[in-house]
Design an enzyme around this catalytic site. Structure first.
Site, mmCIF file in Angstrom:
data_model
loop_
_atom_site.group_PDB
_atom_site.id
_atom_site.type_symbol
_atom_site.label_atom_id
_atom_site.label_comp_id
_atom_site.label_asym_id
_atom_site.label_seq_id
_atom_site.Cartn_x
_atom_site.Cartn_y
_atom_site.Cartn_z
ATOM 1 N N ASP A 84 7.741 3.094 5.701
ATOM 2 C CA ASP A 84 7.424 2.423 4.438
ATOM 3 C C ASP A 84 7.458 3.392 3.257
ATOM 4 O OD1 ASP A 84 6.980 0.431 6.244
ATOM 5 O OD2 ASP A 84 4.808 0.431 6.050
ATOM 6 N N SER A 96 0.837 -1.212 0.000
ATOM 7 C CA SER A 96 0.000 0.000 0.000
ATOM 8 C C SER A 96 0.869 1.258 0.000
ATOM 9 C CB SER A 96 -0.993 -0.007 1.163
ATOM 10 O OG SER A 96 -0.324 -0.130 2.374
HETATM 11 C C1 GLA Z 1 4.258 -1.229 9.352
HETATM 12 C C2 GLA Z 1 4.136 0.298 9.410
HETATM 13 C C3 GLA Z 1 5.494 0.959 9.597
HETATM 14 C C4 GLA Z 1 6.268 0.353 10.760
HETATM 15 C C5 GLA Z 1 6.229 -1.174 10.668
HETATM 16 C C6 GLA Z 1 6.836 -1.820 11.887
HETATM 17 O O1 GLA Z 1 4.949 -1.599 8.202
HETATM 18 O O2 GLA Z 1 3.527 0.774 8.239
HETATM 19 O O3 GLA Z 1 5.333 2.357 9.775
HETATM 20 O O4 GLA Z 1 5.783 0.813 11.992
HETATM 21 O O5 GLA Z 1 4.932 -1.679 10.512
HETATM 22 O O6 GLA Z 1 8.182 -1.516 11.975
#
Ligand code: GLA
Length: 383
Positions: A170, A126
């Site tokens: 991400d 996403s």
């Molecule tokens: C998901 C969230 C990130 C981060 C990870 C854990 O991917 O989108 O922002 O917090 O979990 O590290």
């Protein structure tokens, strides 16, 4: 046919105009999990799996989005202020809304989307979708935002439109990634460094549990609140801390009586994970794979027992892989409750390890394990 030719041809057939093509990758994270929203450190890299789009202004009062993988269309004559009934299009509309908040009204457009980032595998499909649209709008409609602002836009789409209170890792990775490098990112200052992805004779292998438990997003938001609560309780005692980043192990322990057992464990994990990331970088620098691997295992242990975001399938994979010849270490990756484990494996042993763990997983859960050998890539770009 290469993907941009395929996408262009698809677009031209559908809309009879030439599009521009953009792509943005999924991500792995070597270590530093659930630290981003606590203003700590993360170590992600863009992977060689992308969300790709062909896009052009529609010149009409309509926007058409086509998801080729799902064989779904979404046609609209207005950008919804709130969630649309079509789930995946919300990631795009969320980005449109974040541009609008910054005074940039995105005109109607047509877009064709194709992604090979597996959905629900913890590889941030996403974020790749939000990032590629943020990048493309900025280029096509000449909004003049830099990569950091585009990262904020993509994150805002997820936080405010989708409602998941994720951190910045991400989108940051998807937009800033660099081929053959990992990003050592300070999530407080947003200062970052590209560190060459040095693996010696090893590979990063991802084992995909192919499960995603319901709990994922509600528990994610709960963990955030538990961390905030620890900081609030210290602040009530006279501190003025913006986040867990300010809290040391000594401080946590000396105030033990302020916290519930869960709060204490959550904070302990986050504090230790930031230290582990730094030790992991040192171990990789020295090419000490045994140390790097043991830090991955320690991280998993913390995620499983202190942060409690793992699940039976992830624990099974880590537990069973760690004794195999050629495996330096392993841990769950991403938000948790399903998705992938990340494994550091000697190159010559990869096939054997894949075979052994796939058989064991099938025996235990009746599920065919998927695996990916993670390559790196550049971040969001026109192609
Ligand atoms: C998901 C969230 C990130 C981060 C990870 C854990 O991917 O989108 O922002 O917090 O979990 O590290």
């Amino acid at each position: 046919m290469v993907i941009n030719n395929w996408l262009s041809a698809f677009f031209v057939k559908e809309f009879q105009t030439e599009p521009r093509c953009f792509r943005s990758p999924g991500r792995i994270n070597l270590i530093g999990e659930h630290t981003d929203y606590n203003e700590g450190f993360v170590l992600p890299a863009g992977i060689d799996k992308f969300c790709s789009i062909a896009i052009a202004p529609s010149g009409s009062d309509f926007t058409t989005l086509i998801a080729t993988d799902l064989d779904e269309h979404c046609i609209t004559n207005h950008f919804p202020e709130e969630k649309h009934s079509n789930a995946w299009s919300n990631y795009v509309f969320g980005v449109v809304a974040a541009f609008k908040k910054r005074g940039k009204n995105i005109p109607h457009f047509n877009a064709v989307v194709k992604s090979d980032v597996p959905v629900g595998a913890g590889l941030s499909s996403s974020a790749a979708l939000e990032s590629v649209f943020a990048y493309a709008f900025n280029e096509i409609f000449q909004c003049g935002f830099d990569r950091l602002e585009l990262t904020r836009i993509a994150k805002e789409a997820e936080n405010e439109f989708i409602g998941l209170q994720c951190g910045i890792m991400d989108m940051f990775a998807s937009i800033h990634a660099k081929l053959d490098h990992v990003i050592r990112l300070d999530c407080r200052s947003l200062d970052f460094e590209y560190v060459p992805m040095k693996l010696g004779g090893n590979k990063i292998v991802l084992f995909d549990t192919c499960v995603k438990h319901e709990l994922a997003s509600s528990e994610y938001n709960t963990r955030r609140l538990e961390c905030i609560s620890v900081v609030d309780k210290l602040n009530e005692r006279g501190e003025n801390f913006p986040s867990l980043r300010n809290v040391s192990m000594e401080m946590l322990e000396s105030n033990r009586n302020l916290f519930s057992d869960n709060e204490f464990k959550r904070a302990r994990y986050v504090i230790q994970e930031n230290i582990r990331l730094s030790n992991f970088c040192d171990a990789v620098e020295r090419e000490d794979w045994s140390k790097a691997g043991s830090l991955l295992l320690e991280a998993h242990n913390g995620l499983q027992n202190d942060y409690e975001v793992s699940c039976t399938e992830l624990d099974f994979l880590v537990e069973n892989v760690k004794e195999l010849n050629g495996v330096w270490g392993a841990r769950m990756m991403g938000g948790g409750f399903g998705g992938c484990t990340l494994n550091l494996v000697a190159e010559e042993k990869v096939n054997e390890v894949v075979q052994t763990i796939s058989d064991a997983y099938k025996n235990q859960f009746g599920i065919d394990l998927k695996y990916y050998i993670a390559g790196t890539s550049d971040g969001a770009a026109e192609f």
